[in-house]
Design an enzyme around this catalytic site. Structure first.
Site, short mmCIF file in Angstrom:
data_model
loop_
_atom_site.label_atom_id
_atom_site.label_comp_id
_atom_site.label_asym_id
_atom_site.label_seq_id
_atom_site.Cartn_x
_atom_site.Cartn_y
_atom_site.Cartn_z
CE LYS A 76 -3.93 2.12 2.44
NZ LYS A 76 -4.88 2.04 3.57
CB SER A 152 -8.29 3.91 2.50
OG SER A 152 -7.44 3.31 3.46
CB SER A 176 -8.66 1.14 5.37
OG SER A 176 -9.37 2.32 5.15
N1 GLN Z 1 -13.61 4.64 5.95
C1 GLN Z 1 -12.94 5.15 7.10
C2 GLN Z 1 -12.53 6.60 6.90
O1 GLN Z 1 -12.73 7.10 5.82
C3 GLN Z 1 -11.76 4.29 7.46
C4 GLN Z 1 -10.56 4.52 6.62
C5 GLN Z 1 -9.37 3.71 7.08
O2 GLN Z 1 -9.50 2.72 7.77
N2 GLN Z 1 -8.19 4.19 6.72
O3 GLN Z 1 -12.03 7.22 7.79
#
Ligand code: GLN
Length: 475
Positions: A76, A152, A176
């Site tokens: 990532k 994400s 995410s």
């Molecule tokens: N969907 C959540 C957010 O937008 C979690 C994102 C994540 O885990 N990085 O904050």
């Protein structure tokens, strides 16, 4: 080779059926062919990858290889990797070449000898649930290329699902790893907070962020996690604990396993097709010897509001470092220092990141701090206490990972609240710091994947992976 598990790939490498250079080339060619459509990778560097593969082959020949030496993996783009562009999905860091390795990168590559296939697309600064906030464009879900892969860590999920990589890393601040794993039919694990070092992992919300593995199976995740963990003096929240083998429970039968089903996760708010697949998966666990008990997480409906105060608050502080001074985007023209900060940040950040910075700054500001930030912290404690109480009655908590299957690209981008509500089943776990995984649970309408979430007690990653592996052997 494309569809082999990590264990099978390790065997193929050890028995000289294939070299790491050949294996890496296979995946690089596939990336070259399919990535322009899927957009899972934002950086690929054939020469760097092949140099790592040659070094791995030398280790294998010298007999100094570890269990995963020579196996390619996708990283990532939130993890700093020396000499690699590290963008975090943002224009702000579009040209940032990291001068050092994140601890996870060092462990997986320099120590374990895995080969990096490149850096994967992601929501900008990991803020999103659909990978649509990336500066580098949306990622297509390989199961249906008109739909989101989840976020994400959407690039990592799509890369593994399309078999552009055998496995990948993700990070999980509010879901995410688990959500894209669910929407792309993978297994992904968010470890207990503090188990995987955050050093060199670009910070979003420091009290919630954890790196973890994403792969085709729980067994692959266990092997990958073994290479990622360990105490790190460079991360003040890293936990100094004995090293564990996360594959140790893979063969453990499920007899006697008590699965808690929170009634709040099985009420309204979840699509019927998702619920049906989740229930069928749980019935499979029962067939394998587990028993189910109803539990309650009475404050779980407050997890999204609490998370969307705490995470932006921490983000607004963490992202203040991107001011155009030392690194990152700097505006071309400005009148004075303040103007330079303003223009650089206005140009460098996308709309979702700006929204989080504004919300975070607001809830931390004088007069609102007690009403929002402190209140959210109190909810956080209550949410953690709910889990502690529930775990008195069970070993593992199960439920859906996402309330829906993958939705259409662009479907939710105009309505941030709708997007945030999709995090209802995952954010409580981060607020409490618990480990949790998502694994494939079958398919909903249109043949789209559904994920089952398993939440464990602190440090029970091996237990979660073992349960998921038993389920996967049977199904
Ligand atoms: N969907 C959540 C957010 O937008 C979690 C994102 C994540 O885990 N990085 O904050």
């Amino acid at each position: 080779m494309i569809n082999k598990s990590l264990k099978e790939l390790a065997q193929a490498l050890a028995t000289k059926q294939i070299s790491s250079v050949e294996l890496s080339t296979l995946f690089l060619d596939r990336i070259e062919r399919l990535n322009p459509d899927i957009n899972a990778f934002v950086t690929v560097d054939r020469e760097k990858t092949l140099a790592m593969a040659r070094a791995a082959d030398a280790r294998i020949a010298a007999g100094t290889a570890g269990p995963l030496t020579g196996i390619p993996v996708a990283q990532k783009d939130i993890f700093c990797a020396e000499g690699w562009t590290t963008t975090c999905g943002s224009k702000m860091l579009a040209n940032f070449v990291s001068p050092y390795d994140a601890t996870v990168i060092r462990k997986m590559h320099s120590e374990a000898g895995m080969v990096s296939l490149g850096k994967t697309n992601m929501d900008e600064f990991a803020m999103g649930s659909s990978n649509e906030t990336s500066f580098f464009g949306q990622v297509k879900n390989p199961w249906d290329r008109t739909r989101v892969p989840g976020g994400s860590s959407g690039g990592s999920a799509a890369a593994v699902a399309a078999r552009l990589a055998p496995a990948a890393t993700g990070t999980d601040t509010g879901g995410s790893i688990r959500q894209p794993a669910a929407l792309c039919n993978l297994t992904g694990l968010k470890p207990t907070y503090g188990v995987v070092s955050r050093y060199g992992m670009i910070a979003f919300a420091s009290s919630l962020d954890q790196g973890g593995p994403m792969a085709a199976s729980a067994e692959d995740c266990a092997l990958l996690l073994n290479t990622m963990v360990g105490f790190d003096e460079r991360d003040s929240t890293s936990l100094d604990r004995p090293v564990e083998d996360y594959a140790r429970d893979l063969d453990k039968p499920l007899n006697g396993l008590r699965i808690g089903l929170p009634k709040e996760f099985f009420g309204e708010g979840c699509d019927a097709e998702v619920m049906a697949a989740v229930r069928a998966a749980i019935a499979e666990y029962e067939k394998l010897g587990a028993t189910c008990v109803e539990v309650s997480l009475p404050n779980s409906h407050l997890s999204v509001p609490a998370y969307y105060v705490i995470a932006p608050a921490e983000a607004s502080s963490n992202l203040s470092r991107f001011d155009g001074v030392r690194y990152g985007h700097r505006a071309a023209e400005y009148t004075d220092l303040n103007d330079m900060y303003c223009k650089s940040r206005a140009e460098g950040f996308g709309p979702e990141v700006k929204r989080r910075i504004l919300v975070g700054t607001y809830v931390l500001s004088h007069g609102y701090y007690d009403a929002y930030y402190i209140k959210a912290q109190k909810l956080r404690r209550l949410i953690a206490q709910d889990f502690a109480a529930a775990f008195e009655q069970c070993d593992i908590i199960a439920g859906p990972t996402n309330p829906t299957v993958a939705y259409g690209l662009g479907e939710k981008t105009a309505d941030p609240v709708q997007m945030y509500l999709g995090d209802i089943y995952t954010v409580a776990v981060n607020l409490a710091g618990l480990p949790a995984l998502s694994h494939p649970a079958g398919f909903g309408a249109g043949g789209l994947p559904v994920g089952l979430q398993l939440i464990g007690k602190y440090f029970h990653e091996a237990n979660l992976l073992g349960a998921a592996h038993q389920f996967q052997l049977a199904t």
